[in-house]
Design a protein around this motif. Structure first.
Motif, PDB file in Angstrom:
ATOM      1  N   VAL A 283       0.831  -1.202   0.000  1.00 24.67           N
ATOM      2  CA  VAL A 283       0.000   0.000   0.000  1.00 24.67           C
ATOM      3  C   VAL A 283       0.868   1.254   0.000  1.00 24.67           C
ATOM      4  CG1 VAL A 283      -2.007  -1.087   1.035  1.00 24.67           C
ATOM      5  CG2 VAL A 283      -0.281  -0.058   2.506  1.00 24.67           C
ATOM      6  N   ALA A 284       2.157   1.075   0.280  1.00 21.88           N
ATOM      7  CA  ALA A 284       3.151   2.148   0.225  1.00 21.88           C
ATOM      8  C   ALA A 284       4.509   1.474   0.062  1.00 21.88           C
ATOM      9  CB  ALA A 284       3.114   2.999   1.483  1.00 21.88           C
ATOM     10  N   ASP A 285       5.559   2.271  -0.073  1.00 22.54           N
ATOM     11  CA  ASP A 285       6.892   1.703  -0.291  1.00 22.54           C
ATOM     12  C   ASP A 285       7.302   0.704   0.786  1.00 22.54           C
ATOM     13  OD1 ASP A 285       7.283   3.033  -2.645  1.00 22.54           O
ATOM     14  OD2 ASP A 285       8.378   4.699  -1.731  1.00 22.54           O
ATOM     15  N   GLN A 286       6.978   0.986   2.027  1.00 23.46           N
ATOM     16  CA  GLN A 286       7.438   0.134   3.122  1.00 23.46           C
ATOM     17  C   GLN A 286       6.304  -0.575   3.864  1.00 23.46           C
ATOM     18  OE1 GLN A 286       9.446   3.447   5.012  1.00 23.46           O
ATOM     19  NE2 GLN A 286      11.417   2.448   4.627  1.00 23.46           N
ATOM     20  N   ILE A 287       5.085  -0.465   3.374  1.00 17.52           N
ATOM     21  CA  ILE A 287       3.936  -1.007   4.096  1.00 17.52           C
ATOM     22  C   ILE A 287       3.192  -2.022   3.245  1.00 17.52           C
ATOM     23  CG2 ILE A 287       1.753  -0.456   5.219  1.00 17.52           C
ATOM     24  CD1 ILE A 287       2.909   2.336   5.768  1.00 17.52           C
ATOM     25  N   GLN A 288       2.920  -3.186   3.866  1.00 15.29           N
ATOM     26  CA  GLN A 288       2.088  -4.216   3.241  1.00 15.29           C
ATOM     27  C   GLN A 288       0.922  -4.522   4.171  1.00 15.29           C
ATOM     28  OE1 GLN A 288       4.991  -7.438   2.723  1.00 15.29           O
ATOM     29  NE2 GLN A 288       4.646  -7.242   0.522  1.00 15.29           N
ATOM     30  N   VAL A 289      -0.230  -4.826   3.602  1.00 16.30           N
ATOM     31  CA  VAL A 289      -1.391  -5.283   4.352  1.00 16.30           C
ATOM     32  C   VAL A 289      -1.960  -6.496   3.635  1.00 16.30           C
ATOM     33  CG1 VAL A 289      -1.956  -3.025   5.307  1.00 16.30           C
ATOM     34  CG2 VAL A 289      -3.007  -3.759   3.167  1.00 16.30           C
ATOM     35  N   GLY A 290      -2.775  -7.254   4.343  1.00 12.92           N
ATOM     36  CA  GLY A 290      -3.381  -8.413   3.714  1.00 12.92           C
ATOM     37  C   GLY A 290      -4.104  -9.288   4.714  1.00 12.92           C
ATOM     38  N   ALA A 291      -4.179 -10.558   4.381  1.00 13.73           N
ATOM     39  CA  ALA A 291      -4.870 -11.539   5.208  1.00 13.73           C
ATOM     40  C   ALA A 291      -3.938 -12.714   5.458  1.00 13.73           C
ATOM     41  CB  ALA A 291      -6.134 -12.016   4.511  1.00 13.73           C
ATOM     42  N   ILE A 292      -4.124 -13.354   6.602  1.00 11.10           N
ATOM     43  CA  ILE A 292      -3.301 -14.503   6.956  1.00 11.10           C
ATOM     44  C   ILE A 292      -4.185 -15.542   7.637  1.00 11.10           C
ATOM     45  CG2 ILE A 292      -2.583 -13.541   9.185  1.00 11.10           C
ATOM     46  CD1 ILE A 292       0.219 -14.799   8.596  1.00 11.10           C
ATOM     47  N   THR A 293      -3.884 -16.787   7.372  1.00  7.78           N
ATOM     48  CA  THR A 293      -4.555 -17.893   8.036  1.00  7.78           C
ATOM     49  C   THR A 293      -3.519 -18.992   8.245  1.00  7.78           C
ATOM     50  OG1 THR A 293      -6.496 -19.342   8.040  1.00  7.78           O
ATOM     51  CG2 THR A 293      -5.364 -19.024   5.929  1.00  7.78           C
ATOM     52  N   GLY A 294      -3.922 -20.059   8.845  1.00  7.23           N
ATOM     53  CA  GLY A 294      -2.968 -21.136   9.079  1.00  7.23           C
ATOM     54  C   GLY A 294      -3.533 -22.203   9.989  1.00  7.23           C
ATOM     55  N   PHE A 295      -2.624 -22.886  10.653  1.00  9.30           N
ATOM     56  CA  PHE A 295      -2.995 -23.952  11.572  1.00  9.30           C
ATOM     57  C   PHE A 295      -1.962 -23.988  12.688  1.00  9.30           C
ATOM     58  CE2 PHE A 295      -2.680 -28.355  13.058  1.00  9.30           C
ATOM     59  CZ  PHE A 295      -3.988 -28.574  13.465  1.00  9.30           C
ATOM     60  N   SER A 296      -2.418 -24.079  13.912  1.00  9.55           N
ATOM     61  CA  SER A 296      -1.529 -24.139  15.073  1.00  9.55           C
ATOM     62  C   SER A 296      -1.854 -25.391  15.885  1.00  9.55           C
ATOM     63  CB  SER A 296      -1.717 -22.893  15.932  1.00  9.55           C
ATOM     64  OG  SER A 296      -0.967 -22.999  17.124  1.00  9.55           O
ATOM     65  N   GLN A 297      -0.846 -26.196  16.150  1.00 13.77           N
ATOM     66  CA  GLN A 297      -0.992 -27.431  16.923  1.00 13.77           C
ATOM     67  C   GLN A 297      -0.073 -27.343  18.132  1.00 13.77           C
ATOM     68  OE1 GLN A 297      -2.643 -30.585  16.224  1.00 13.77           O
ATOM     69  NE2 GLN A 297      -1.826 -31.415  18.113  1.00 13.77           N
ATOM     70  N   THR A 298      -0.655 -27.384  19.323  1.00 12.55           N
ATOM     71  CA  THR A 298       0.137 -27.394  20.546  1.00 12.55           C
ATOM     72  C   THR A 298       0.029 -28.775  21.164  1.00 12.55           C
ATOM     73  OG1 THR A 298      -0.220 -25.047  20.897  1.00 12.55           O
ATOM     74  CG2 THR A 298       0.474 -26.343  22.799  1.00 12.55           C
ATOM     75  N   PHE A 299       1.172 -29.379  21.384  1.00 12.60           N
ATOM     76  CA  PHE A 299       1.241 -30.715  21.960  1.00 12.60           C
ATOM     77  C   PHE A 299       1.270 -30.594  23.472  1.00 12.60           C
ATOM     78  CE2 PHE A 299       3.016 -30.806  17.744  1.00 12.60           C
ATOM     79  CZ  PHE A 299       2.380 -31.894  17.176  1.00 12.60           C
ATOM     80  N   THR A 300       0.343 -31.291  24.112  1.00 14.35           N
ATOM     81  CA  THR A 300       0.247 -31.219  25.564  1.00 14.35           C
ATOM     82  C   THR A 300       0.957 -32.404  26.191  1.00 14.35           C
ATOM     83  OG1 THR A 300      -1.894 -32.346  25.515  1.00 14.35           O
ATOM     84  CG2 THR A 300      -1.923 -29.940  25.488  1.00 14.35           C
ATOM     85  N   LYS A 301       1.139 -32.321  27.500  1.00 17.34           N
ATOM     86  CA  LYS A 301       1.811 -33.397  28.216  1.00 17.34           C
ATOM     87  C   LYS A 301       0.906 -33.927  29.322  1.00 17.34           C
ATOM     88  CE  LYS A 301       4.373 -29.753  30.562  1.00 17.34           C
ATOM     89  NZ  LYS A 301       5.672 -29.177  30.779  1.00 17.34           N
ATOM     90  N   GLU A 302       1.282 -35.046  29.845  1.00 19.69           N
ATOM     91  CA  GLU A 302       0.533 -35.652  30.934  1.00 19.69           C
ATOM     92  C   GLU A 302       0.757 -34.826  32.197  1.00 19.69           C
ATOM     93  OE1 GLU A 302       1.135 -39.679  33.323  1.00 19.69           O
ATOM     94  OE2 GLU A 302       0.654 -40.017  31.216  1.00 19.69           O
ATOM     95  N   VAL A 303      -0.348 -34.509  32.889  1.00 20.98           N
ATOM     96  CA  VAL A 303      -0.264 -33.716  34.104  1.00 20.98           C
ATOM     97  C   VAL A 303      -0.919 -34.497  35.235  1.00 20.98           C
ATOM     98  CG1 VAL A 303      -0.920 -31.547  35.217  1.00 20.98           C
ATOM     99  CG2 VAL A 303      -0.315 -31.572  32.789  1.00 20.98           C
ATOM    100  N   ASP A 304      -0.158 -34.792  36.279  1.00 17.53           N
ATOM    101  CA  ASP A 304      -0.653 -35.535  37.444  1.00 17.53           C
ATOM    102  C   ASP A 304      -1.337 -36.844  37.045  1.00 17.53           C
ATOM    103  OD1 ASP A 304       0.272 -33.543  39.172  1.00 17.53           O
ATOM    104  OD2 ASP A 304      -1.625 -32.435  39.048  1.00 17.53           O
ATOM    105  N   GLY A 305      -0.768 -37.541  36.070  1.00 14.23           N
ATOM    106  CA  GLY A 305      -1.290 -38.829  35.641  1.00 14.23           C
ATOM    107  C   GLY A 305      -2.447 -38.756  34.658  1.00 14.23           C
ATOM    108  N   PHE A 306      -2.863 -37.562  34.259  1.00 15.66           N
ATOM    109  CA  PHE A 306      -3.973 -37.400  33.330  1.00 15.66           C
ATOM    110  C   PHE A 306      -3.447 -36.896  31.992  1.00 15.66           C
ATOM    111  CE2 PHE A 306      -5.962 -36.851  37.488  1.00 15.66           C
ATOM    112  CZ  PHE A 306      -7.008 -37.760  37.402  1.00 15.66           C
ATOM    113  N   ASP A 307      -3.910 -37.553  30.920  1.00 21.50           N
ATOM    114  CA  ASP A 307      -3.580 -37.069  29.584  1.00 21.50           C
ATOM    115  C   ASP A 307      -4.468 -35.870  29.263  1.00 21.50           C
ATOM    116  OD1 ASP A 307      -1.593 -38.892  28.940  1.00 21.50           O
ATOM    117  OD2 ASP A 307      -3.033 -40.373  28.192  1.00 21.50           O
TER     118      ASP A 307
END
Length: 164
Positions: free
Chosen positions: A54-78
């Motif tokens: 939109v200008a020499d140093q400025i860009q705009v737009g849209a973004i999407t994706g996918f985020s996966q967070t791996f959890t751990k066992e806590v106090d014996g519970f998955d």
């Protein structure tokens, strides 16, 4: 109201067709911080962005994706892994030929059971290795409404972004 909406769409498409446009894809890995740091081990995220100048140093737009967070066992519970589909507006400002700062603002749709999603924000700093490769450091946050309190599902990520 419909005419105003239609006019807005035409204006955005016109700006996009006149100015330079680019698609970018990124792969990121990170650590969970904040309210959920005791439950999670690490995070992987994929991003796809469509940006235009939109200008020499400025860009705009849209973004999407996918985020996966791996959890751990806590106090014996998955615990269930946490998954989000962020849908956001993106803004970038090139502070030099090598460094760019920016942010993504939108909504992260919760994918796994019991995850309603929340407001998504992701400030970032990018270092340009060459014209088609950037190294990206970002702080990604999702504000989750949990009744009387708001919890933050936050990650600090480091990754690469490729111009397509």
């Amino acid at each position: 109201m419909k005419n105003l909406f239609l006019l807005s769409i035409i204006a955005v498409l016109s700006i996009g067709s006149v100015n330079a446009q680019e698609f970018k894809a990124g792969v990121n890995a990170g650590l969970v911080t904040g309210d959920f740091s005791d439950l999670a081990s690490f995070n992987l995220a994929l991003d796809v962005a469509y940006l235009w100048d939109v200008a020499d140093q400025i860009q705009v737009g849209a973004i999407t994706g996918f985020s996966q967070t791996f959890t751990k066992e806590v106090d014996g519970f998955d615990t269930n892994d946490v998954q989000f589909l962020p849908i956001a507006a993106a803004g970038r400002f090139a502070i030099s030929d090598q460094f760019t700062i920016g942010t993504d603002l939108g909504y992260a749709v919760g994918i796994n059971d019991g995850n309603d999603g929340g407001f998504y924000y992701a400030p970032r700093v990018q270092y340009s290795v060459n014209e088609s490769l950037d190294i990206v450091a970002a702080y990604r946050g999702v504000s989750i409404d949990a009744g009387p309190v708001t919890l933050g599902f936050n990650t600090i990520t480091l990754g690469v972004e490729f111009a397509l």
